[in-house]
Design a protein around this motif. Structure first.
Motif, PDB file in Angstrom:
ATOM      1  N   TRP A 237       0.967  -1.282  -0.108  1.00  0.00           N
ATOM      2  CA  TRP A 237      -0.082   0.084   0.038  1.00  0.00           C
ATOM      3  C   TRP A 237       0.758   1.154  -0.022  1.00  0.00           C
ATOM      4  N   ARG A 238       0.324   2.493  -0.574  1.00  0.00           N
ATOM      5  CA  ARG A 238       1.161   3.691  -0.729  1.00  0.00           C
ATOM      6  C   ARG A 238       0.167   4.751  -0.932  1.00  0.00           C
ATOM      7  N   GLY A 239       0.458   5.701  -0.170  1.00  0.00           N
ATOM      8  CA  GLY A 239      -0.207   7.086  -0.347  1.00  0.00           C
ATOM      9  C   GLY A 239      -0.273   7.884   0.679  1.00  0.00           C
ATOM     10  N   SER A 240      -0.966   8.996   0.804  1.00  0.00           N
ATOM     11  CA  SER A 240      -0.940   9.999   1.798  1.00  0.00           C
ATOM     12  C   SER A 240      -1.983   9.655   3.142  1.00  0.00           C
ATOM     13  N   ILE A 241      -1.267  10.093   4.401  1.00  0.00           N
ATOM     14  CA  ILE A 241      -2.548  10.045   5.459  1.00  0.00           C
ATOM     15  C   ILE A 241      -2.438  11.406   5.936  1.00  0.00           C
ATOM     16  N   THR A 242      -3.467  11.964   6.336  1.00  0.00           N
ATOM     17  CA  THR A 242      -3.559  13.229   6.933  1.00  0.00           C
ATOM     18  C   THR A 242      -3.499  13.145   8.477  1.00  0.00           C
ATOM     19  N   LEU A 243      -2.477  14.026   8.824  1.00  0.00           N
ATOM     20  CA  LEU A 243      -2.468  14.318  10.344  1.00  0.00           C
ATOM     21  C   LEU A 243      -3.041  15.212  10.788  1.00  0.00           C
ATOM     22  N   ALA A 244      -2.890  15.434  12.316  1.00  0.00           N
ATOM     23  CA  ALA A 244      -3.644  16.470  13.261  1.00  0.00           C
ATOM     24  C   ALA A 244      -3.100  17.823  12.653  1.00  0.00           C
ATOM     25  N   THR A 285       7.164  -4.784  13.175  1.00  0.00           N
ATOM     26  CA  THR A 285       6.305  -5.512  11.977  1.00  0.00           C
ATOM     27  C   THR A 285       4.723  -5.533  12.816  1.00  0.00           C
ATOM     28  N   PHE A 286       3.947  -5.829  11.806  1.00  0.00           N
ATOM     29  CA  PHE A 286       2.726  -5.732  12.181  1.00  0.00           C
ATOM     30  C   PHE A 286       1.685  -6.818  11.538  1.00  0.00           C
ATOM     31  N   PRO A 287       0.691  -7.389  12.240  1.00  0.00           N
ATOM     32  CA  PRO A 287       0.006  -8.479  11.615  1.00  0.00           C
ATOM     33  C   PRO A 287      -0.810  -8.378  10.395  1.00  0.00           C
ATOM     34  N   ASN A 288      -1.092  -7.002   9.892  1.00  0.00           N
ATOM     35  CA  ASN A 288      -1.810  -6.539   9.033  1.00  0.00           C
ATOM     36  C   ASN A 288      -1.416  -5.320   8.162  1.00  0.00           C
ATOM     37  N   GLY A 289      -1.801  -4.930   7.197  1.00  0.00           N
ATOM     38  CA  GLY A 289      -1.890  -3.636   6.572  1.00  0.00           C
ATOM     39  C   GLY A 289      -2.441  -2.263   7.545  1.00  0.00           C
ATOM     40  N   ARG A 290      -3.694  -2.919   7.837  1.00  0.00           N
ATOM     41  CA  ARG A 290      -4.537  -1.715   8.518  1.00  0.00           C
ATOM     42  C   ARG A 290      -3.916  -1.641   9.805  1.00  0.00           C
ATOM     43  N   ALA A 291      -3.360  -2.475  10.728  1.00  0.00           N
ATOM     44  CA  ALA A 291      -2.840  -2.197  11.914  1.00  0.00           C
ATOM     45  C   ALA A 291      -1.685  -1.251  11.626  1.00  0.00           C
ATOM     46  N   ALA A 292      -0.909  -1.477  10.521  1.00  0.00           N
ATOM     47  CA  ALA A 292       0.535  -0.764  10.437  1.00  0.00           C
ATOM     48  C   ALA A 292      -0.059   0.725  10.018  1.00  0.00           C
ATOM     49  N   LEU A 293      -0.928   0.849   9.333  1.00  0.00           N
ATOM     50  CA  LEU A 293      -1.293   2.458   8.996  1.00  0.00           C
ATOM     51  C   LEU A 293      -1.867   2.938  10.246  1.00  0.00           C
ATOM     52  N   ILE A 294      -2.660   2.250  10.942  1.00  0.00           N
ATOM     53  CA  ILE A 294      -3.182   2.828  12.245  1.00  0.00           C
ATOM     54  C   ILE A 294      -2.028   3.344  13.336  1.00  0.00           C
ATOM     55  N   ALA A 295      -1.266   2.313  13.652  1.00  0.00           N
ATOM     56  CA  ALA A 295      -0.030   2.531  14.348  1.00  0.00           C
ATOM     57  C   ALA A 295       0.916   3.831  13.892  1.00  0.00           C
ATOM     58  N   VAL A 296       1.181   3.989  12.448  1.00  0.00           N
ATOM     59  CA  VAL A 296       2.049   4.986  12.129  1.00  0.00           C
ATOM     60  C   VAL A 296       1.237   6.381  12.326  1.00  0.00           C
ATOM     61  N   GLU A 297       0.069   6.459  12.014  1.00  0.00           N
ATOM     62  CA  GLU A 297      -0.795   7.488  12.000  1.00  0.00           C
ATOM     63  C   GLU A 297      -0.788   8.146  13.570  1.00  0.00           C
ATOM     64  N   ARG A 298      -0.950   7.067  14.581  1.00  0.00           N
ATOM     65  CA  ARG A 298      -1.047   7.455  16.044  1.00  0.00           C
ATOM     66  C   ARG A 298       0.319   8.045  16.488  1.00  0.00           C
ATOM     67  N   ALA A 299       1.497   7.251  15.885  1.00  0.00           N
ATOM     68  CA  ALA A 299       2.710   7.783  16.241  1.00  0.00           C
ATOM     69  C   ALA A 299       3.221   9.119  15.540  1.00  0.00           C
ATOM     70  N   CYS A 300       2.587   9.277  14.232  1.00  0.00           N
ATOM     71  CA  CYS A 300       3.065  10.611  13.986  1.00  0.00           C
ATOM     72  C   CYS A 300       2.141  11.802  14.476  1.00  0.00           C
ATOM     73  N   ASN A 301       1.092  11.369  14.801  1.00  0.00           N
ATOM     74  CA  ASN A 301       0.378  12.718  15.581  1.00  0.00           C
ATOM     75  C   ASN A 301       0.713  12.912  17.319  1.00  0.00           C
ATOM     76  N   ALA A 302       1.095  11.802  17.515  1.00  0.00           N
ATOM     77  CA  ALA A 302       1.726  11.688  18.957  1.00  0.00           C
ATOM     78  C   ALA A 302       2.892  12.848  18.925  1.00  0.00           C
TER      79      ALA A 302
END
Length: 320
Positions: A237-244, A285-302
């Motif tokens: 998967w590749r693309g942009s995520i919107t941060l805080a 590493t993460f068990p699936n793609g959705r977990a990876a995206l959620i984790a990086v979104e949260r870490a970036c916002n934090a």
């Protein structure tokens, strides 16, 4: 506040409804979140049987803090009317929300006051209000075991708050009236990408189910992230995520071709403020793609919030 045991109330909840709730909890592990609960019920004297048939998400204009949550009522009203048109018997049974971010293991006084006003309101269509509360995240657990939740009911003309024992709550496998697509249900075959179909042919039914969930969650919550495929990388998967802060860094999530349930994630050309996130995710590493995206979104916002807080302390005014 004393909660009374409800021995005359039963609840049936689809596993898909719980998963939809828990996905929302995964996305907001710092602030409270919540939504509406839809379904049907049967009354016989004091006996009450509640059947959950769907959950409405908070809506795009919901407001959240660690101790406060306000839903986007206008959005939820539109969704409810759409569902009601398709399923006339559907009712707004109550609300769900989270306390796992603030360690409060029961309904707050404010929750009870709000729900009491609702059940006593002349336009409320039932003589009860059902509340599902997510109270705790369980470290190391996955699936429907990753959160603890409680169930409450308030009745019209009754000042007591009833807590439904876990033994009276049954999980069932049944379709939802809402959401009509998402983490709980596969998309119609025609809407799946060629990459998704190729991947599912390669890794069988278990991987197929997991990838469909990936595709559905990512489509709903990360619409600018696309599913791609290459000979060397396989599905990614590749693309942009919107941060805080309104920025939109590009993210890449790769699946291990030898171990398809392990994913890694990184940011492409990250700004200096987010370089600590890139470093921290280097070997993760993460068990699936959705977990990876959620984790990086949260870490970036934090990381962004931490940086902004530091700048605030130096006297500069920052606004979201």
């Amino acid at each position: 506040m004393r909660f009374n045991r409800a021995d005359d109330i039963t609840v049936e909840i689809p596993r898909a409804a719980l998963e939809a709730i828990f996905v929302e909890c995964d996305r907001y592990n710092v602030d409270e979140t919540g939504g509406r609960i839809l379904g049907t019920y049967k009354n016989s004297g004091r006996q009450l049987s509640i059947s959950v048939n769907g959950v409405i998400e908070p809506g795009p204009n919901a407001q959240r803090t660690q101790t406060y949550f306000r839903q986007d009522g206008e959005y939820q009203e539109k969704v409810f009317r759409e569902v009601e048109e398709r399923v006339p018997a559907i009712e707004h049974l109550g609300n769900w929300h989270t306390h796992h971010v603030n360690s409060l293991r029961h309904l707050s006084g404010g929750d009870i006051e709000t729900y009491r006003r609702t059940v006593d309101h002349s336009k409320h269509n039932t003589d009860f209000f059902y509340a599902l509360l997510v109270t705790e995240k369980k470290p190391g657990q996955t699936g429907l075991q990753r959160y603890v939740f409680k169930n409450y009911v308030m009745r019209l003309g009754d000042d007591k708050v009833y807590e439904i024992p876990a033994t009276a709550v049954t999980l069932v496998d049944s379709p939802l009236v809402w959401p009509v697509s998402g983490a709980h249900a596969p998309l119609p075959k025609a809407t799946r990408s060629k990459a998704t179909e190729a991947y599912t042919r390669s890794f069988g039914d278990i991987a197929k189910s997991d990838l469909i969930q990936d595709q559905d969650v990512i489509t709903q919550f990360f619409p600018k992230v696309k599913t791609l495929q290459s000979k060397d990388l396989g599905i990614y998967w590749r693309g942009s995520i919107t941060l805080a802060d309104g920025s939109e860094p590009e993210v890449v999530v790769l699946r291990d071709t030898e171990a398809p349930f392990e994913c890694s994630v990184t940011l492409r050309d990250p700004p200096e403020a987010l370089r600590p996130v890139v470093e921290s995710f280097g070997n993760a590493t993460f068990p699936n793609g959705r977990a990876a995206l959620i984790a990086v979104e949260r870490a970036c916002n934090a990381q962004l919030i931490s940086t902004m807080s530091s700048r605030k302390r130096r006297g500069r005014l920052w606004m979201f």
